[in-house]
Design a protein around this motif. Structure first.
Motif, PDB file in Angstrom:
ATOM      1  N   GLN A 114       0.859  -1.180   0.000  1.00 19.45           N
ATOM      2  CA  GLN A 114       0.000   0.000   0.000  1.00 19.45           C
ATOM      3  C   GLN A 114       0.892   1.225   0.000  1.00 19.45           C
ATOM      4  OE1 GLN A 114      -3.361   0.173   2.724  1.00 19.45           O
ATOM      5  NE2 GLN A 114      -3.022   2.350   3.018  1.00 19.45           N
ATOM      6  N   VAL A 115       0.685   2.119  -0.965  1.00 18.34           N
ATOM      7  CA  VAL A 115       1.514   3.313  -1.078  1.00 18.34           C
ATOM      8  C   VAL A 115       1.012   4.362  -0.092  1.00 18.34           C
ATOM      9  CG1 VAL A 115       2.379   5.090  -2.628  1.00 18.34           C
ATOM     10  CG2 VAL A 115       1.875   2.800  -3.522  1.00 18.34           C
ATOM     11  N   PRO A 116       1.858   4.838   0.814  1.00 17.40           N
ATOM     12  CA  PRO A 116       1.430   5.870   1.769  1.00 17.40           C
ATOM     13  C   PRO A 116       0.918   7.121   1.048  1.00 17.40           C
ATOM     14  CG  PRO A 116       3.544   4.930   2.425  1.00 17.40           C
ATOM     15  CD  PRO A 116       3.258   4.408   1.044  1.00 17.40           C
ATOM     16  N   LYS A 117      -0.129   7.724   1.583  1.00 18.73           N
ATOM     17  CA  LYS A 117      -0.737   8.899   0.955  1.00 18.73           C
ATOM     18  C   LYS A 117       0.254  10.036   0.813  1.00 18.73           C
ATOM     19  CE  LYS A 117      -4.807  10.190   2.200  1.00 18.73           C
ATOM     20  NZ  LYS A 117      -5.992  10.550   3.037  1.00 18.73           N
ATOM     21  N   GLU A 118       1.172  10.184   1.790  1.00 19.91           N
ATOM     22  CA  GLU A 118       2.132  11.295   1.737  1.00 19.91           C
ATOM     23  C   GLU A 118       3.176  11.122   0.644  1.00 19.91           C
ATOM     24  OE1 GLU A 118       3.309   8.560   5.252  1.00 19.91           O
ATOM     25  OE2 GLU A 118       1.476   9.395   4.343  1.00 19.91           O
ATOM     26  N   TYR A 119       3.228   9.928   0.041  1.00 18.08           N
ATOM     27  CA  TYR A 119       4.171   9.697  -1.056  1.00 18.08           C
ATOM     28  C   TYR A 119       3.585  10.136  -2.400  1.00 18.08           C
ATOM     29  CZ  TYR A 119       7.162   6.718   1.900  1.00 18.08           C
ATOM     30  OH  TYR A 119       7.998   6.233   2.879  1.00 18.08           O
ATOM     31  N   ARG A 208      13.265   1.338  -3.637  1.00 22.30           N
ATOM     32  CA  ARG A 208      13.582   2.527  -4.446  1.00 22.30           C
ATOM     33  C   ARG A 208      12.528   3.608  -4.252  1.00 22.30           C
ATOM     34  NH1 ARG A 208      14.088   0.625 -10.410  1.00 22.30           N
ATOM     35  NH2 ARG A 208      13.891   2.885 -10.734  1.00 22.30           N
ATOM     36  N   MET A 209      11.265   3.201  -4.265  1.00 23.94           N
ATOM     37  CA  MET A 209      10.175   4.151  -4.077  1.00 23.94           C
ATOM     38  C   MET A 209      10.233   4.778  -2.684  1.00 23.94           C
ATOM     39  SD  MET A 209       6.053   3.409  -4.195  1.00 23.94           S
ATOM     40  CE  MET A 209       6.039   2.981  -5.946  1.00 23.94           C
ATOM     41  N   ASP A 210      10.423   3.939  -1.674  1.00 23.39           N
ATOM     42  CA  ASP A 210      10.470   4.426  -0.299  1.00 23.39           C
ATOM     43  C   ASP A 210      11.650   5.372  -0.093  1.00 23.39           C
ATOM     44  OD1 ASP A 210       9.495   4.294   2.494  1.00 23.39           O
ATOM     45  OD2 ASP A 210      11.423   3.329   2.870  1.00 23.39           O
ATOM     46  N   ASP A 211      12.799   5.035  -0.667  1.00 23.50           N
ATOM     47  CA  ASP A 211      13.989   5.872  -0.527  1.00 23.50           C
ATOM     48  C   ASP A 211      13.786   7.237  -1.192  1.00 23.50           C
ATOM     49  OD1 ASP A 211      16.887   6.132   0.208  1.00 23.50           O
ATOM     50  OD2 ASP A 211      17.075   6.357  -1.969  1.00 23.50           O
ATOM     51  N   ALA A 212      13.062   7.253  -2.322  1.00 16.84           N
ATOM     52  CA  ALA A 212      12.849   8.506  -3.065  1.00 16.84           C
ATOM     53  C   ALA A 212      11.821   9.404  -2.394  1.00 16.84           C
ATOM     54  CB  ALA A 212      12.405   8.190  -4.493  1.00 16.84           C
ATOM     55  N   CYS A 213      10.893   8.812  -1.611  1.00 19.69           N
ATOM     56  CA  CYS A 213       9.783   9.600  -1.068  1.00 19.69           C
ATOM     57  C   CYS A 213       9.815   9.762   0.451  1.00 19.69           C
ATOM     58  CB  CYS A 213       8.449   8.959  -1.460  1.00 19.69           C
ATOM     59  SG  CYS A 213       8.186   8.768  -3.237  1.00 19.69           S
ATOM     60  N   ARG A 214      10.591   8.951   1.134  1.00 17.73           N
ATOM     61  CA  ARG A 214      10.526   8.894   2.596  1.00 17.73           C
ATOM     62  C   ARG A 214      10.819  10.246   3.256  1.00 17.73           C
ATOM     63  NH1 ARG A 214      13.706   5.015   3.170  1.00 17.73           N
ATOM     64  NH2 ARG A 214      15.612   6.190   3.602  1.00 17.73           N
ATOM     65  N   GLN A 216      10.462  13.131   1.907  1.00 16.67           N
ATOM     66  CA  GLN A 216       9.713  14.145   1.161  1.00 16.67           C
ATOM     67  C   GLN A 216      10.568  14.845   0.098  1.00 16.67           C
ATOM     68  OE1 GLN A 216       7.898  16.757   4.087  1.00 16.67           O
ATOM     69  NE2 GLN A 216       6.327  15.245   4.574  1.00 16.67           N
ATOM     70  N   ASP A 217      11.602  14.138  -0.363  1.00 16.59           N
ATOM     71  CA  ASP A 217      12.418  14.675  -1.458  1.00 16.59           C
ATOM     72  C   ASP A 217      11.681  14.568  -2.791  1.00 16.59           C
ATOM     73  OD1 ASP A 217      14.536  15.244   0.250  1.00 16.59           O
ATOM     74  OD2 ASP A 217      15.383  13.223   0.027  1.00 16.59           O
ATOM     75  N   GLY A 218      10.771  13.601  -2.896  1.00 17.74           N
ATOM     76  CA  GLY A 218      10.025  13.420  -4.133  1.00 17.74           C
ATOM     77  C   GLY A 218       8.640  12.871  -3.850  1.00 17.74           C
ATOM     78  N   LYS A 219       7.749  13.062  -4.801  1.00 16.21           N
ATOM     79  CA  LYS A 219       6.402  12.523  -4.696  1.00 16.21           C
ATOM     80  C   LYS A 219       6.040  11.823  -6.000  1.00 16.21           C
ATOM     81  CE  LYS A 219       4.377  15.531  -1.162  1.00 16.21           C
ATOM     82  NZ  LYS A 219       3.974  14.430  -0.256  1.00 16.21           N
ATOM     83  N   LEU A 220       5.109  10.899  -5.891  1.00 19.54           N
ATOM     84  CA  LEU A 220       4.758  10.059  -7.023  1.00 19.54           C
ATOM     85  C   LEU A 220       3.581  10.629  -7.802  1.00 19.54           C
ATOM     86  CD1 LEU A 220       4.890   6.625  -5.176  1.00 19.54           C
ATOM     87  CD2 LEU A 220       6.721   7.701  -6.504  1.00 19.54           C
ATOM     88  N   VAL A 221       3.687  10.490  -9.115  1.00 23.67           N
ATOM     89  CA  VAL A 221       2.570  10.774 -10.012  1.00 23.67           C
ATOM     90  C   VAL A 221       2.210   9.433 -10.657  1.00 23.67           C
ATOM     91  CG1 VAL A 221       1.784  11.983 -12.069  1.00 23.67           C
ATOM     92  CG2 VAL A 221       3.310  13.136 -10.447  1.00 23.67           C
ATOM     93  N   ILE A 222       0.999   8.961 -10.372  1.00 25.01           N
ATOM     94  CA  ILE A 222       0.581   7.644 -10.847  1.00 25.01           C
ATOM     95  C   ILE A 222      -0.439   7.831 -11.968  1.00 25.01           C
ATOM     96  CG2 ILE A 222      -0.409   5.420 -10.192  1.00 25.01           C
ATOM     97  CD1 ILE A 222       0.477   5.964  -7.343  1.00 25.01           C
ATOM     98  N   ALA A 223      -0.068   7.406 -13.169  1.00 25.67           N
ATOM     99  CA  ALA A 223      -0.893   7.644 -14.361  1.00 25.67           C
ATOM    100  C   ALA A 223      -1.421   6.328 -14.918  1.00 25.67           C
ATOM    101  CB  ALA A 223      -0.080   8.375 -15.423  1.00 25.67           C
ATOM    102  N   PHE A 224      -2.672   6.340 -15.362  1.00 32.29           N
ATOM    103  CA  PHE A 224      -3.293   5.167 -15.978  1.00 32.29           C
ATOM    104  C   PHE A 224      -2.665   4.891 -17.340  1.00 32.29           C
ATOM    105  CE2 PHE A 224      -6.629   3.762 -19.008  1.00 32.29           C
ATOM    106  CZ  PHE A 224      -6.797   2.478 -18.533  1.00 32.29           C
ATOM    107  N   SER A 225      -2.407   3.624 -17.637  1.00 33.77           N
ATOM    108  CA  SER A 225      -1.845   3.226 -18.925  1.00 33.77           C
ATOM    109  C   SER A 225      -2.927   2.595 -19.791  1.00 33.77           C
ATOM    110  CB  SER A 225      -0.704   2.226 -18.721  1.00 33.77           C
ATOM    111  OG  SER A 225      -0.333   1.640 -19.954  1.00 33.77           O
TER     112      SER A 225
END
Length: 233
Positions: A114-119, A208-214, A216-225
């Motif tokens: 489950q991706v944390p909302k803050e990510y 990798r995802m956790d390291d990039a967002c933990r 708050q250095d980065g946030k995810l943009v999740i796009a439908f394919s």
């Protein structure tokens, strides 16, 4: 009188003999039919549950027609690209119910996170369970693709912890029936906004995802394919 009776007995005996011979003939024909073979799909080796089946994992094997069951896959196309719901034994005929076409289970080497909302910076609200998504990272160093490969969505939940869908025309059932129009329509109507998203990831992808967002250095943009539905046509 005695002669007539003997003739009748002989006639009945002849008829019974013919019936007996015919019965033996039918049994022999049936036996030959049962000993004929047909080809079914079997694994070359043991396949774990959750594994996406590829062409190099399977082969065709002849079995006696008498052992054939309608649930057995008889063509490679019926198996390739699907996931094993349960473990599949070596050289064991693959049954249709043991496969899953929607790929909601994590594959071998994957886990459902489950991706944390803050990510999350943004998420396409048309995403549904079973879809494939492209994930981008937006950060101080500028936007970039988080993963080159597309990621399978295990589930999407609303704030009420209910799967986001059209309650009158579920995306899952439309997918099951292969109804593309209803699949499209179900994305237009939903019972809530996406508050939680669960993704099937490998440990390396999650780290990798956790390291990039933990921090708050980065946030995810999740796009439908659009490959989500194209691959099932």
């Amino acid at each position: 009188m005695s002669r007539r009776r003997n003739l009748l007995i002989s006639l009945v005996a002849g008829i019974l003999s013919c019936l007996l011979v015919y019965g033996v003939y039918l049994l022999q024909v049936r036996q030959v039919e049962l000993q004929q073979t047909t080809n079914v799909v079997v694994p070359k080796g043991f396949i774990k549950a959750g594994t996406l089946i590829t062409s190099d994992m399977i082969e065709m094997k002849p079995i006696f027609i008498g052992s054939y069951d309608e649930q057995m896959a008889s063509r490679a196309e019926e198996v390739i690209g699907r996931e094993a719901v349960v473990p599949l034994g070596t050289n064991e005929p693959i049954l249709h119910w043991k496969l899953d076409r929607f790929q909601l289970l994590p594959r071998e080497g994957q886990y459902t996170f489950q991706v944390p909302k803050e990510y999350i910076l943004s998420i396409s609200n048309g995403i549904r369970a079973g879809d494939r998504v492209r994930i981008y990272l937006s950060g101080k160093a500028g936007p970039r693709i988080m993963f080159e490969e597309e990621i399978v969505v295990a589930s999407v939940k609303s704030a009420a912890n209910i799967e986001v869908d059209d309650p009158n025309n579920t995306h899952f059932l439309s997918k099951l029936n292969g109804d593309e129009e209803k699949m499209y329509a179900s994305r237009r109507e939903a019972n809530g906004n996406i508050e939680q998203i669960n993704l099937n990831l490998t440990e390396e992808q999650w780290l990798r995802m956790d390291d990039a967002c933990r921090n708050q250095d980065g946030k995810l943009v999740i796009a439908f394919s659009n490959m989500s539905d194209i691959e099932e046509r």
